[in-house]
Design a protein around this motif. Structure first.
Motif, mmCIF file in Angstrom:
data_model
loop_
_atom_site.group_PDB
_atom_site.id
_atom_site.type_symbol
_atom_site.label_atom_id
_atom_site.label_comp_id
_atom_site.label_asym_id
_atom_site.label_seq_id
_atom_site.Cartn_x
_atom_site.Cartn_y
_atom_site.Cartn_z
ATOM 1 N N PRO A 1 0.809 -1.231 0.000
ATOM 2 C CA PRO A 1 0.000 0.000 0.000
ATOM 3 C C PRO A 1 0.846 1.288 0.000
ATOM 4 N N TYR A 2 1.819 1.351 -0.892
ATOM 5 C CA TYR A 2 2.749 2.474 -0.982
ATOM 6 C C TYR A 2 2.011 3.817 -1.088
ATOM 7 N N PHE A 3 1.107 3.922 -2.058
ATOM 8 C CA PHE A 3 0.440 5.196 -2.323
ATOM 9 C C PHE A 3 -0.597 5.561 -1.263
ATOM 10 N N ASP A 4 -1.003 4.602 -0.449
ATOM 11 C CA ASP A 4 -1.931 4.877 0.641
ATOM 12 C C ASP A 4 -1.221 5.402 1.883
ATOM 13 N N ILE A 5 0.034 5.040 2.055
ATOM 14 C CA ILE A 5 0.755 5.372 3.286
ATOM 15 C C ILE A 5 1.782 6.487 3.116
ATOM 16 N N VAL A 6 2.587 6.425 2.068
ATOM 17 C CA VAL A 6 3.715 7.347 1.915
ATOM 18 C C VAL A 6 3.325 8.829 1.927
ATOM 19 N N PRO A 7 2.221 9.234 1.284
ATOM 20 C CA PRO A 7 1.882 10.664 1.342
ATOM 21 C C PRO A 7 1.676 11.194 2.766
ATOM 22 N N PHE A 8 1.268 10.310 3.662
ATOM 23 C CA PHE A 8 0.997 10.712 5.045
ATOM 24 C C PHE A 8 2.134 10.380 6.000
ATOM 25 N N ARG A 9 2.987 9.441 5.614
ATOM 26 C CA ARG A 9 4.100 9.012 6.465
ATOM 27 C C ARG A 9 5.401 8.906 5.671
ATOM 28 N N THR B 1 12.202 -3.854 5.632
ATOM 29 C CA THR B 1 11.645 -2.690 4.951
ATOM 30 C C THR B 1 10.150 -2.864 4.752
ATOM 31 N N ARG B 2 9.450 -1.778 4.796
ATOM 32 C CA ARG B 2 7.998 -1.779 4.714
ATOM 33 C C ARG B 2 7.495 -1.763 3.273
#
Length: 163
Positions: A121-129, A151-152
């Motif tokens: 879920p890269y695009f779900d998490i990275v913008p916020f974290r 690594t996540r």
């Protein structure tokens, strides 16, 4: 984990060269603007020097031919990219996309890391974290600092399984 704890880790900015993304349809979209991964996540803080950080363009990305990318990035220590696929990339499948990939230093040294966004879920998490992505990148570049860290988002590219 936050930026401060990573920023004060023992990294030396610019000690490792980093290539981001991969070629698709004959071009590699090289990020230029402040929105690119290299600037968004501050890969310099993780101890890397983004190969195309000084590329001049009036667009957010510059489509470069693989030959142009090779001329500048063939000596990059690490190569990190995202993709969307039902199956995971391997060194063999990557080389099958383009023979020139096998001539990149990161390919020869087996320092390629990839994120299959169909499974992660890269695009779900990275913008916020973005701090989680920065830690991944720092751990990929400097495994001695975080031994045993999983690594996540990114995984090291593997050899193809033999039947």
């Amino acid at each position: 984990m936050n930026y401060k704890s990573i920023i004060f880790s023992p990294f030396h900015a610019g000690t490792l060269e980093l290539l981001l993304q991969r070629e698709e349809q004959g071009k590699l979209e090289v990020g230029i603007a402040a929105e690119t991964l290299a600037k968004q996540v501050r890969v310099d803080v993780a101890g890397a020097d983004y190969i195309f950080k000084n590329l001049d363009s009036d667009r957010a990305v510059a489509p470069l031919s693989l030959e142009q990318v090779f001329a500048q990035a063939h000596g990059a220590d690490f190569w990190i990219f995202k993709y969307y696929s039902p199956s995971d990339f391997t060194y063999e499948s990557l080389a099958g996309d383009c023979d020139l990939y096998a001539d990149f230093k990161a390919f020869k040294d087996r320092n390629i890391w990839a994120c299959n966004s169909s499974r992660v879920p890269y695009f779900d998490i990275v913008p916020f974290r973005p701090d989680l992505l920065l830690r991944d990148i720092a751990a990929m570049l400097h495994p001695e600092v975080w031994p045993g860290y999983d690594t996540r988002f990114f995984g090291r590219l593997k050899q193809a399984s033999r039947p």
